[in-house]
Motif scaffolding. Structure first.
Motif, short mmCIF file in Angstrom:
data_model
loop_
_atom_site.label_atom_id
_atom_site.label_comp_id
_atom_site.label_asym_id
_atom_site.label_seq_id
_atom_site.Cartn_x
_atom_site.Cartn_y
_atom_site.Cartn_z
N ASN A 46 -46.28 66.93 31.76
CA ASN A 46 -45.11 67.79 31.60
C ASN A 46 -45.19 68.93 32.59
OD1 ASN A 46 -44.03 70.39 29.58
ND2 ASN A 46 -42.67 68.72 30.08
N VAL A 47 -44.05 69.24 33.21
CA VAL A 47 -43.97 70.32 34.20
C VAL A 47 -42.98 71.36 33.72
CG1 VAL A 47 -43.34 70.91 36.56
CG2 VAL A 47 -44.54 68.75 36.09
N ILE A 48 -43.39 72.62 33.69
CA ILE A 48 -42.50 73.73 33.36
C ILE A 48 -42.33 74.58 34.61
CG2 ILE A 48 -42.13 75.76 31.90
CD1 ILE A 48 -43.94 74.46 29.80
N PRO A 49 -41.16 74.52 35.29
CA PRO A 49 -40.97 75.30 36.51
C PRO A 49 -40.85 76.80 36.19
CG PRO A 49 -39.37 73.49 36.34
CD PRO A 49 -40.01 73.66 34.99
N LEU A 50 -41.59 77.60 36.94
CA LEU A 50 -41.50 79.06 36.81
C LEU A 50 -40.86 79.70 38.02
CD1 LEU A 50 -45.00 79.87 35.25
CD2 LEU A 50 -42.84 79.40 34.07
N ARG A 51 -40.90 79.01 39.13
CA ARG A 51 -40.25 79.47 40.36
C ARG A 51 -39.83 78.22 41.12
NH1 ARG A 51 -39.42 84.08 43.21
NH2 ARG A 51 -39.62 84.03 45.46
N PRO A 82 -35.59 81.12 34.44
CA PRO A 82 -35.50 81.79 33.14
C PRO A 82 -36.81 81.72 32.35
CG PRO A 82 -33.51 80.54 33.55
CD PRO A 82 -34.46 80.19 34.66
N ALA A 83 -37.57 80.64 32.51
CA ALA A 83 -38.85 80.53 31.80
C ALA A 83 -39.81 81.63 32.24
CB ALA A 83 -39.47 79.15 32.05
N LEU A 84 -39.86 81.92 33.54
CA LEU A 84 -40.73 82.99 34.01
C LEU A 84 -40.23 84.35 33.55
CD1 LEU A 84 -43.23 83.83 35.59
CD2 LEU A 84 -41.84 83.87 37.66
N GLU A 85 -38.91 84.52 33.54
CA GLU A 85 -38.35 85.80 33.12
C GLU A 85 -38.64 86.11 31.66
OE1 GLU A 85 -34.28 85.31 34.20
OE2 GLU A 85 -34.65 85.61 36.35
N LYS A 86 -38.93 85.09 30.86
CA LYS A 86 -39.31 85.29 29.45
C LYS A 86 -40.80 85.57 29.29
CE LYS A 86 -35.87 81.93 27.79
NZ LYS A 86 -35.72 80.60 27.14
N SER A 87 -41.54 85.58 30.39
CA SER A 87 -43.01 85.59 30.33
C SER A 87 -43.55 86.78 31.12
CB SER A 87 -43.55 84.28 30.91
OG SER A 87 -42.92 83.15 30.32
N PRO A 88 -43.68 87.95 30.50
CA PRO A 88 -44.03 89.15 31.26
C PRO A 88 -45.39 89.10 31.93
CG PRO A 88 -43.99 89.59 28.88
CD PRO A 88 -43.37 88.25 29.09
N TYR A 89 -46.39 88.51 31.27
CA TYR A 89 -47.70 88.51 31.93
C TYR A 89 -47.74 87.50 33.08
CZ TYR A 89 -52.60 88.57 33.01
OH TYR A 89 -53.80 88.69 33.68
N LEU A 90 -47.18 86.32 32.88
CA LEU A 90 -47.11 85.36 33.98
C LEU A 90 -46.32 85.94 35.15
CD1 LEU A 90 -46.53 82.06 31.97
CD2 LEU A 90 -48.57 82.65 33.30
#
Length: 206
Positions: A46-51, A82-90
């Protein structure tokens, strides 16, 4: 955005195929945010794109024009998802690299329990390649039964560490454990900053 460094390496100036870099990140924060993004069950991989390429993040943007060479990521603009924007530490982790170089593709890569990524090569993911990106790997969730093989030799990476590996060489991943494996991968356009970091890190381990 920082100007791209067009310095290239001669083939005689090669690095080790695996080098641990002097960066460490907080595993618990990364894992909490990665788990929060895991909305779907998956099988195998599974791949979750962050950028990602800008037109994939914002469908109102046009497709980039055709490029003769896609190797180094300069063919498009890149946006946080949007997944990265929900993830402040990442986001903090990625912003650290953005301060020093151009960050292209960023992903969370999940490998299911009792699964294998078959041996393969990534032709544009090595510093020795004249025009390329390099991939930095930060393990988030691992177990003693997960083994990353590079050139048929295990690479022992602990969660929170940051590694450069020459992925133009043959590599595979075996997860014989009962838990998934999660890595954060950060693709960057190489510049003098990361070359110096890799060079110094290699010298410190020899």
């Amino acid at each position: 955005m920082q100007k791209k460094d067009t310095t290239t390496l001669s083939m005689s100036n090669t690095f080790s195929d695996r080098i641990r870099l002097p960066f460490n990140f907080e595993t618990s924060k990364m894992l909490e945010e990665a788990k929060a993004l895991q909305l779907d069950n998956f099988e195998y991989y599974n791949v979750i794109p962050l950028r990602s390429p800008a037109h994939l993040v914002d469908n109102s943007l046009p497709f980039p024009p055709p490029a003769e060479d896609y190797a180094d990521g300069s063919w498009t603009n890149w946006l946080d998802t949007p997944a990265l924007e929900k993830s402040p530490y990442l986001t903090q982790v990625i912003d650290f690299f953005k301060e020093h170089t151009t960050v292209t593709l960023v992903r969370l890569l999940r490998l299911a329990p009792h699964s294998v990524v078959k041996e393969h090569t990534d032709p544009t993911l090595g510093l020795e390649i004249e025009k390329s990106v390099i991939r930095l790997t930060i393990p988030i969730l691992n177990n003693e039964n997960v083994t990353f093989y590079l050139n048929n030799t295990p690479v022992f990476m602990n969660p929170g560490e940051c590694w450069y590996m020459r992925l133009t060489d043959p590599h595979k991943v075996v997860n014989n454990g009962d838990e998934e494996r999660i890595n954060l991968t950060v693709d960057i356009i190489p510049n003098e900053w990361i070359r110096q970091i890799i060079t110094q890190s290699e010298q410190n381990t020899n």
